[in-house]
Design an enzyme around this catalytic site. Sequence first.
Site, PDB file in Angstrom:
ATOM      1  N   CYS A 188      57.081  90.081   3.295  1.00  0.00           N
ATOM      2  CA  CYS A 188      57.555  89.894   4.875  1.00  0.00           C
ATOM      3  C   CYS A 188      57.898  88.991   5.394  1.00  0.00           C
ATOM      4  CB  CYS A 188      56.370  90.175   5.816  1.00  0.00           C
ATOM      5  SG  CYS A 188      55.543  92.132   6.183  1.00  0.00           S
ATOM      6  N   PHE A 189      58.768  88.195   4.826  1.00  0.00           N
ATOM      7  CA  PHE A 189      59.493  87.177   4.810  1.00  0.00           C
ATOM      8  C   PHE A 189      59.409  85.995   5.660  1.00  0.00           C
ATOM      9  CE2 PHE A 189      61.618  91.212   3.895  1.00  0.00           C
ATOM     10  CZ  PHE A 189      61.936  91.079   2.589  1.00  0.00           C
ATOM     11  N   CYS A 190      57.906  86.136   6.296  1.00  0.00           N
ATOM     12  CA  CYS A 190      57.119  84.919   7.369  1.00  0.00           C
ATOM     13  C   CYS A 190      57.933  85.236   8.464  1.00  0.00           C
ATOM     14  CB  CYS A 190      57.414  83.493   6.978  1.00  0.00           C
ATOM     15  SG  CYS A 190      56.968  83.218   5.444  1.00  0.00           S
ATOM     16  N   ASN A 191      57.875  87.014   8.374  1.00  0.00           N
ATOM     17  CA  ASN A 191      58.091  87.285  10.227  1.00  0.00           C
ATOM     18  C   ASN A 191      57.681  88.881  10.464  1.00  0.00           C
ATOM     19  OD1 ASN A 191      59.440  88.309  12.588  1.00  0.00           O
ATOM     20  ND2 ASN A 191      61.620  88.072  11.575  1.00  0.00           N
TER      21      ASN A 191
END
Length: 581
Positions: A188-191
Amino acid sequence: MVLIDAAKGCATEPPNLGVYPADFVVCSFYKIFGYPTGLGALIVKNEAASLLNKTYFSGGTVAASIADIDFAKQRKNIEQVLEDGTISFLSIASLRHGFKIIDMLTTSAIARHTASLATYVRKKMLEMKHNNKKNVCIIYGQQASKVADLKMSPTITFNLKREDGTWFGYREVEKLASLSGIHLRTGCFCNPGACAKYLGLSHSDLVSNFEAGHVCWDDNDVIKGKPTGAVRISFGYISTYQDAEEFLKFLESSFLSKPIASNNGYTLNMNMLNLVDNRSQQVVPDVRLKSIIIYPVKSCQGFSVQSWPLTTGGLKYDREWLLQGSGGEILTQKRVPELGSIRTLINLELGKLFVESPKRKDKLQISLLENLTHLTAEVDVYGQRYEVESYDDKVNTWFSEAIGRHCTFVRCSNSKKRSCTFAGKNGRLCRDTRSKLSFVNEGQLLLISEQSVSDLNSRLSSSNGNGKQQMLVDAMRFRPNIVISGSMPYDEDNWKELCIGEACFTSMGGCNRCQMINLHQSSGQVIKSKEPLATLASYRREKGKIMFGVLFNYEDGLDGEEETVAERWLQVGQEVHSSTW
């Protein structure tokens, strides 16, 4: 107040603070230059600096402090207050070289270059179709109609679909990409906000996924038919069209559907295999037990024998010991490659386990019959609870010096029998079946076919026909317990039950391989390569798993008391009997 996260944007299109007067901007030098990792900057508007009041201090951020009372005076400048401890001078010194490159190329030229690469790749990805004309790539963010806009981001976030509409998990994509020398990011790419929005995950979905055990960074990439994350590729000033073509070639070769066929007919297709009619037990001509290998200590070397007894836990003493790290974690070759250099041998007549290491001059001798009094609490090994017995400091010190880190040597004294709560696909047994287990990951023992290894080696040879040195493997690369000879390649995929002598075994299905099979020991050194996993991935992949070898459980005596089970032995040369699914 406004904070702009320009970590990636600064690489190609930095925000104009004259037009967008933000109070704070964060950027990443790693994302601008590709080096150094972990170094960035916080740009603070002077009027906003007074709001950044810290409730603590550490080295270099105070003008004076008194140890005995609550007295500390911060330094005057905001950067002095926020920069705790010794900063990374060497990394900071390298930034001048990065800025020199950026100034030479100019940001506008970099933006045009990366946008054109991303536009080209997006276009090609959207054109990729399976045999049934369905899309392979699902791209998130900008609409496909805007794909020609050169101001589009140099990043592409996407997921991949199979021909039947199911998803390829992002971990599968990441694993195969690493084998092809392609570095990308997944998850989730820290998002989490964008992740939930574009993947169509509701609040209840997110909570349900967490309750099912999914957390950030794990391997649960598809839950209840929905992806839990995505794949992202990014282009920078150093990226080339050759890089783009290699990535597209990787997608086509690894995920685009092709007619199910191969030169020798040995391509894995589990759906076809499941259609084989059930047959009564029969002797497969000329199939015999070729080798028996025991691995007393998990992840250490095993030893070959001509004959060996069976217990309700499988091969006697197999994976009955393991090493725990200082934090209680289970040590395997994935974490500690040095385990592969430790040699083991069991002498049944003497009742002893012998252990040797190139880092120890003395050979360790451990009694098999000694009753240990150091009973510890239960330990968890891959979701299975075990009662273990530990050893004294002398044994622990020997292993700690052998692998170069503190560890504890333990022996399995009891494991709870697993129970099956559901049936597998097409009636196959689920992995969580009824059996006593030692420190194994799934099945009690692993079977490898010599003919399947030969077929793999023929593929490795043909793939290395470009002048490179051929890399061949033997059955031992896969850490089997039993090796058979005489069957057709991959016949074992269809075996439901197996009888060797008077001992009968039940198939637990194929063994999912990882990059561990790419490691091999040579002159005491661990050698890494992308083979044979890369070649296996080209023809032995099923629903994100790369299958080679079959796991079996020894089922005799499970309905009675263990003491009443007649001890049976496996003997090299015995005939192999099988029945198929």
